[in-house]
Design an enzyme around this catalytic site. Structure first.
Site, PDB file in Angstrom:
ATOM      1  N   ARG A  91       0.756  -1.329  -0.045  1.00  0.00           N
ATOM      2  CA  ARG A  91      -0.084   0.017  -0.014  1.00  0.00           C
ATOM      3  C   ARG A  91       0.697   1.356  -0.060  1.00  0.00           C
ATOM      4  O   ARG A  91       0.526   2.288  -0.731  1.00  0.00           O
ATOM      5  CB  ARG A  91      -0.780   0.091   1.289  1.00  0.00           C
ATOM      6  CG  ARG A  91      -1.798   1.027   1.192  1.00  0.00           C
ATOM      7  CD  ARG A  91      -3.074   0.977   2.407  1.00  0.00           C
ATOM      8  NE  ARG A  91      -3.776   2.067   2.387  1.00  0.00           N
ATOM      9  CZ  ARG A  91      -4.261   2.803   3.555  1.00  0.00           C
ATOM     10  NH1 ARG A  91      -3.744   2.506   4.509  1.00  0.00           N
ATOM     11  NH2 ARG A  91      -5.003   3.627   3.355  1.00  0.00           N
ATOM     12  N   HIS A  99       0.533   4.528  -2.610  1.00  0.00           N
ATOM     13  CA  HIS A  99       0.233   5.712  -2.230  1.00  0.00           C
ATOM     14  C   HIS A  99       1.568   6.645  -2.545  1.00  0.00           C
ATOM     15  O   HIS A  99       1.321   7.834  -3.162  1.00  0.00           O
ATOM     16  CB  HIS A  99       0.254   5.907  -0.624  1.00  0.00           C
ATOM     17  CG  HIS A  99      -1.156   5.346  -0.278  1.00  0.00           C
ATOM     18  ND1 HIS A  99      -1.878   5.774   0.551  1.00  0.00           N
ATOM     19  CD2 HIS A  99      -2.151   4.303  -0.820  1.00  0.00           C
ATOM     20  CE1 HIS A  99      -3.025   5.309   1.088  1.00  0.00           C
ATOM     21  NE2 HIS A  99      -3.261   4.333   0.028  1.00  0.00           N
ATOM     22  N   ASP A 146       8.312   8.194  -6.539  1.00  0.00           N
ATOM     23  CA  ASP A 146       9.277   9.138  -6.511  1.00  0.00           C
ATOM     24  C   ASP A 146       9.771   9.173  -4.757  1.00  0.00           C
ATOM     25  O   ASP A 146      10.631  10.064  -4.670  1.00  0.00           O
ATOM     26  CB  ASP A 146       9.265  10.467  -6.883  1.00  0.00           C
ATOM     27  CG  ASP A 146       7.921  11.107  -6.298  1.00  0.00           C
ATOM     28  OD1 ASP A 146       7.298  10.486  -5.413  1.00  0.00           O
ATOM     29  OD2 ASP A 146       7.504  12.293  -6.565  1.00  0.00           O
ATOM     30  N   SER A 149       8.264  10.268  -2.577  1.00  0.00           N
ATOM     31  CA  SER A 149       7.639  11.427  -1.788  1.00  0.00           C
ATOM     32  C   SER A 149       7.108  11.300  -0.483  1.00  0.00           C
ATOM     33  O   SER A 149       7.192  11.845   0.617  1.00  0.00           O
ATOM     34  CB  SER A 149       6.845  12.211  -2.837  1.00  0.00           C
ATOM     35  OG  SER A 149       5.909  11.711  -3.305  1.00  0.00           O
ATOM     36  N   ASN A 170      -3.784   8.906   4.859  1.00  0.00           N
ATOM     37  CA  ASN A 170      -2.289   8.209   5.002  1.00  0.00           C
ATOM     38  C   ASN A 170      -2.060   8.361   6.698  1.00  0.00           C
ATOM     39  O   ASN A 170      -1.547   7.356   7.373  1.00  0.00           O
ATOM     40  CB  ASN A 170      -1.261   9.083   4.570  1.00  0.00           C
ATOM     41  CG  ASN A 170      -0.841   8.790   2.958  1.00  0.00           C
ATOM     42  OD1 ASN A 170      -1.656   7.789   2.682  1.00  0.00           O
ATOM     43  ND2 ASN A 170      -0.429   9.522   2.342  1.00  0.00           N
ATOM     44  N   HIS A 225      -6.370  -5.777  -2.372  1.00  0.00           N
ATOM     45  CA  HIS A 225      -7.082  -5.948  -1.290  1.00  0.00           C
ATOM     46  C   HIS A 225      -7.491  -7.359  -0.701  1.00  0.00           C
ATOM     47  O   HIS A 225      -8.090  -7.796  -0.026  1.00  0.00           O
ATOM     48  CB  HIS A 225      -8.386  -5.175  -1.173  1.00  0.00           C
ATOM     49  CG  HIS A 225      -8.214  -3.780  -1.173  1.00  0.00           C
ATOM     50  ND1 HIS A 225      -9.018  -2.692  -1.776  1.00  0.00           N
ATOM     51  CD2 HIS A 225      -7.026  -2.890  -0.773  1.00  0.00           C
ATOM     52  CE1 HIS A 225      -8.764  -1.635  -1.599  1.00  0.00           C
ATOM     53  NE2 HIS A 225      -7.487  -1.645  -1.147  1.00  0.00           N
TER      54      HIS A 225
HETATM   55  C1  HEM Z   1      -9.052   1.897  -5.874  1.00  0.00           C
HETATM   56  C2  HEM Z   1      -8.875   2.703  -5.072  1.00  0.00           C
HETATM   57  C3  HEM Z   1      -8.499   2.282  -3.621  1.00  0.00           C
HETATM   58  C4  HEM Z   1      -9.021   2.688  -2.417  1.00  0.00           C
HETATM   59  C5  HEM Z   1     -10.332   3.833  -2.447  1.00  0.00           C
HETATM   60  C6  HEM Z   1      -8.441   2.079  -1.250  1.00  0.00           C
HETATM   61  C7  HEM Z   1      -8.659   2.067   0.062  1.00  0.00           C
HETATM   62  C8  HEM Z   1      -7.994   1.599   0.830  1.00  0.00           C
HETATM   63  C9  HEM Z   1      -8.522   1.693   2.476  1.00  0.00           C
HETATM   64  C10 HEM Z   1      -9.759   2.872   2.801  1.00  0.00           C
HETATM   65  C11 HEM Z   1      -7.750   0.895   3.113  1.00  0.00           C
HETATM   66  C12 HEM Z   1      -7.903   0.599   4.613  1.00  0.00           C
HETATM   67  C13 HEM Z   1      -7.033   1.549   5.473  1.00  0.00           C
HETATM   68  C14 HEM Z   1      -7.513   1.840   6.784  1.00  0.00           C
HETATM   69  O1  HEM Z   1      -8.640   1.475   7.239  1.00  0.00           O
HETATM   70  O2  HEM Z   1      -6.592   2.113   7.550  1.00  0.00           O
HETATM   71  C15 HEM Z   1      -6.933   0.206   2.212  1.00  0.00           C
HETATM   72  C16 HEM Z   1      -5.988  -0.728   2.802  1.00  0.00           C
HETATM   73  C17 HEM Z   1      -5.185  -1.382   1.700  1.00  0.00           C
HETATM   74  N1  HEM Z   1      -4.973  -1.040   0.460  1.00  0.00           N
HETATM   75 FE1  HEM Z   1      -6.150   0.186  -0.719  1.00  0.00          FE
HETATM   76  N2  HEM Z   1      -7.307   1.155  -1.844  1.00  0.00           N
HETATM   77  C18 HEM Z   1      -7.242   1.343  -3.278  1.00  0.00           C
HETATM   78  C19 HEM Z   1      -6.525   0.909  -4.029  1.00  0.00           C
HETATM   79  C20 HEM Z   1      -5.286   0.128  -3.585  1.00  0.00           C
HETATM   80  C21 HEM Z   1      -4.304  -0.105  -4.622  1.00  0.00           C
HETATM   81  C22 HEM Z   1      -4.127   0.043  -6.134  1.00  0.00           C
HETATM   82  C23 HEM Z   1      -3.504  -1.052  -4.010  1.00  0.00           C
HETATM   83  C24 HEM Z   1      -2.188  -1.779  -4.152  1.00  0.00           C
HETATM   84  C25 HEM Z   1      -1.739  -2.117  -5.410  1.00  0.00           C
HETATM   85  C26 HEM Z   1      -4.122  -1.021  -2.449  1.00  0.00           C
HETATM   86  C27 HEM Z   1      -3.284  -1.901  -1.365  1.00  0.00           C
HETATM   87  C28 HEM Z   1      -3.868  -1.588   0.036  1.00  0.00           C
HETATM   88  C29 HEM Z   1      -3.436  -2.682   0.813  1.00  0.00           C
HETATM   89  C30 HEM Z   1      -2.596  -3.703   0.657  1.00  0.00           C
HETATM   90  C31 HEM Z   1      -4.253  -2.445   2.009  1.00  0.00           C
HETATM   91  C32 HEM Z   1      -3.861  -2.769   3.299  1.00  0.00           C
HETATM   92  C33 HEM Z   1      -2.857  -2.289   4.323  1.00  0.00           C
HETATM   93  C34 HEM Z   1      -2.499  -2.690   5.505  1.00  0.00           C
HETATM   94  O3  HEM Z   1      -3.027  -3.826   5.919  1.00  0.00           O
HETATM   95  O4  HEM Z   1      -1.487  -2.079   6.228  1.00  0.00           O
HETATM   96  N3  HEM Z   1      -4.964  -0.264  -2.271  1.00  0.00           N
HETATM   97  N4  HEM Z   1      -6.800   0.696   0.918  1.00  0.00           N
HETATM   98  C1  LIG Z   2       5.924  16.227  -9.653  1.00  0.00           C
HETATM   99  O1  LIG Z   2       6.687  15.725 -10.546  1.00  0.00           O
HETATM  100  C2  LIG Z   2       7.546  16.434 -11.652  1.00  0.00           C
HETATM  101  C3  LIG Z   2       8.166  15.789 -12.195  1.00  0.00           C
HETATM  102  O2  LIG Z   2       7.520  14.421 -12.495  1.00  0.00           O
HETATM  103  C4  LIG Z   2       8.156  17.698 -10.964  1.00  0.00           C
HETATM  104  O3  LIG Z   2       8.340  18.612 -11.997  1.00  0.00           O
HETATM  105  C5  LIG Z   2       7.130  18.285 -10.058  1.00  0.00           C
HETATM  106  O4  LIG Z   2       7.857  19.319  -9.406  1.00  0.00           O
HETATM  107  C6  LIG Z   2       6.805  17.379  -8.769  1.00  0.00           C
HETATM  108  N1  LIG Z   2       5.778  18.133  -8.041  1.00  0.00           N
HETATM  109  C7  LIG Z   2       5.830  17.902  -6.838  1.00  0.00           C
HETATM  110  C8  LIG Z   2       4.913  18.836  -5.891  1.00  0.00           C
HETATM  111  O5  LIG Z   2       6.506  17.112  -6.062  1.00  0.00           O
END
Ligand code: HEM
Ligand SMILES: *[C@@H]1O[C@H](CO)[C@@H](O)[C@H](O)[C@H]1NC(C)=O
Ligand SMILES: *[C@@H]1O[C@H](CO)[C@@H](O)[C@H](O)[C@H]1NC(C)=O
Ligand SMILES: *[C@@H]1O[C@H](CO)[C@@H](O)[C@H](O)[C@H]1NC(C)=O
Ligand SMILES: *[C@@H]1O[C@H](CO)[C@@H](O)[C@H](O)[C@H]1NC(C)=O
Ligand SMILES: *[C@@H]1O[C@H](CO)[C@@H](O)[C@H](O)[C@H]1NC(C)=O
Length: 318
Positions: A60, A64, A72, A74, A92, A188
């Site tokens: 996760r 993020h 990057d 960040s 976060n 998830h």
């Molecule tokens: C599509 C939109 C997404 C939303 C709205 C979302 C939202 C969330 C939320 C609300 C949680 C629980 C956080 C908490 O209650 O503290 C969570 C957990 C998690 N998310 Fe997502 N997520 C998304 C996409 C993703 C993606 C793309 C990934 C990774 C490729 C990901 C990986 C995870 C993992 C692994 C957890 C569990 C983390 C842990 O147990 O520490 N999520 N996510």
């Molecule tokens: C976002 O990334 C671009 C380059 O990929 C950079 O020029 C820009 O300064 C970055 N912005 C922030 C807020 O980090």
């Protein structure tokens, strides 16, 4: 004139994108830091052995990082004095975890390679290893990312209450399509969510299995209090990376409203994501292959070349 300017602009943008991508390569550190990949793998193996959830948390963390501007590093920066940085931003704070694991692995990498490897690359490798260590696919990571000099003022993340159109547009802004959204949401299959992230879904939504919702209401997620109580995002095995999450989606037994938006939402999802969910629920290796490819795509949006820096301490700019 204006048309020519626009066309040239597009060409330039395409060329810039191609150049940025060309700078990432799996072999980037082969000569300068051959110890890199074994060191990250060892560090993640220790972390996951100590606490299996850490694999999910690092996965996760990478997602993020990628959405706040790009891959990057960040998100790893401690908050700057001038604004609320990524670490303290809504999605976060008190939720994203694993920073000290990345710090520890980066220190081990630096001990062998004298600060030649970016924090962003350490995180990209750690996320790959997390998935593999939890039983998911392995893949080749593109490397050569540079670390951002400042935290991004905008985390750019969708919320767990987002509708399907909102999820799609948030992913589209990062060059990811409906299939990538569905595939990556399969992350998830591992990890946990807090009651505060899924209360609205189990108390207020109709697109949820009623027995499942009732169990959560009577158990870990009371109407008031218990905001930080945890439930597994995938019922049967929150520490096992597999395709069962997609079966939960079809059965409407998932915690997040945003996840349920991917399946069974009527016209909106039937024309975009329902079929992909069904295909992944039926075929574990299809999901594994697509997930690996989508993770590479997610991480390819990166800072490269002479932009940014190689951070010594992942928590602050040099
Ligand atoms: C599509 C939109 C997404 C939303 C709205 C979302 C939202 C969330 C939320 C609300 C949680 C629980 C956080 C908490 O209650 O503290 C969570 C957990 C998690 N998310 Fe997502 N997520 C998304 C996409 C993703 C993606 C793309 C990934 C990774 C490729 C990901 C990986 C995870 C993992 C692994 C957890 C569990 C983390 C842990 O147990 O520490 N999520 N996510
Ligand atoms: C976002 O990334 C671009 C380059 O990929 C950079 O020029 C820009 O300064 C970055 N912005 C922030 C807020 O980090
Ligand atoms: C480590 O890197 C620094 C700065 O790049 C350099 O001055 C130093 O000589 C390097 N040390 C070793 C042992 O390579
Ligand atoms: C995972 O993939 C990487 C990159 O292709 C490779 O170097 C590594 O040996 C693989 N690991 C395992 C355990 O298969
Ligand atoms: C449920 O919906 C009601 C009415 O819209 C609203 O007042 C309440 O805050 C919602 N509760 C949760 C937990 O979302
Ligand atoms: C499952 O997906 C893989 C691709 O990863 C494909 O090769 C295989 O034929 C599919 N299996 C079935 C039964 O459809």
């Amino acid at each position: 004139m204006e048309r020519r300017g626009t066309a040239a602009g597009v060409l330039l943008a395409v060329a810039a994108l191609a150049a940025a991508e060309a700078q990432l390569s799996p072999a980037f550190y082969d000569a300068i830091c051959p110890a890199l990949q074994p060191t990250v793998r060892r560090g993640m193996a220790q972390a996951v052995q100590k606490e299996p959830r850490m694999g999910a948390s690092i996965l996760r963390l990478f997602f993020h990082d990628c959405f706040a501007n790009s891959s990057d590093g960040s998100i790893l920066l401690d908050d700057p004095p001038s604004f609320t940085g990524e670490k303290s931003a809504g999605p976060n704070a008190n939720s994203v975890r694993g920073y000290e694991i990345i710090d520890g692995i980066k220190a081990q990498v630096d001990a062998s390679c004298n600060a030649t490897v970016s924090c962003a690359d350490v995180l990209a490798l750690a996320a790959r290893d997390s998935v593999f260590l939890l039983g998911g696919p392995n893949w080749t990571v593109q490397l050569g990312r540079r670390d951002a000099l400042t935290a991004s003022p905008n985390v750019n993340l969708p919320s767990p209450l987002s509708s399907l159109p909102a999820l799609l547009s948030s992913f589209r802004a990062k060059g990811l399509d409906a299939r990538d959204l569905t595939t990556l949401s399969g992350a998830h299959t591992v990890g946990f969510a807090r009651c505060s992230s899924f209360r609205a879904h189990v108390y207020n939504d109709t697109a949820v299995d009623s027995t499942f919702a009732a169990q959560l209401r009577a158990g870990v997620c009371p109407w008031t209090g218990g905001d930080g109580n945890l439930a597994p995002l995938e019922l049967q095995g929150p520490n096992k990376f597999d395709n069962k999450f997609f079966r939960d989606l079809i059965a409407r037994r998932v915690l997040l409203r945003s996840d349920q938006e991917l399946f069974g939402g009527g016209a909106a999802s039937s024309s975009t994501t329902d079929g992909i969910v069904r295909a992944y629920a039926a075929n574990a290796s299809l999901f594994a292959d697509d997930f690996a490819a989508a993770m590479v795509k997610l991480g390819n949006l990166a800072l490269t070349g002479s932009n940014g820096e190689i951070r010594l301490n992942c928590r602050r700019a040099n």
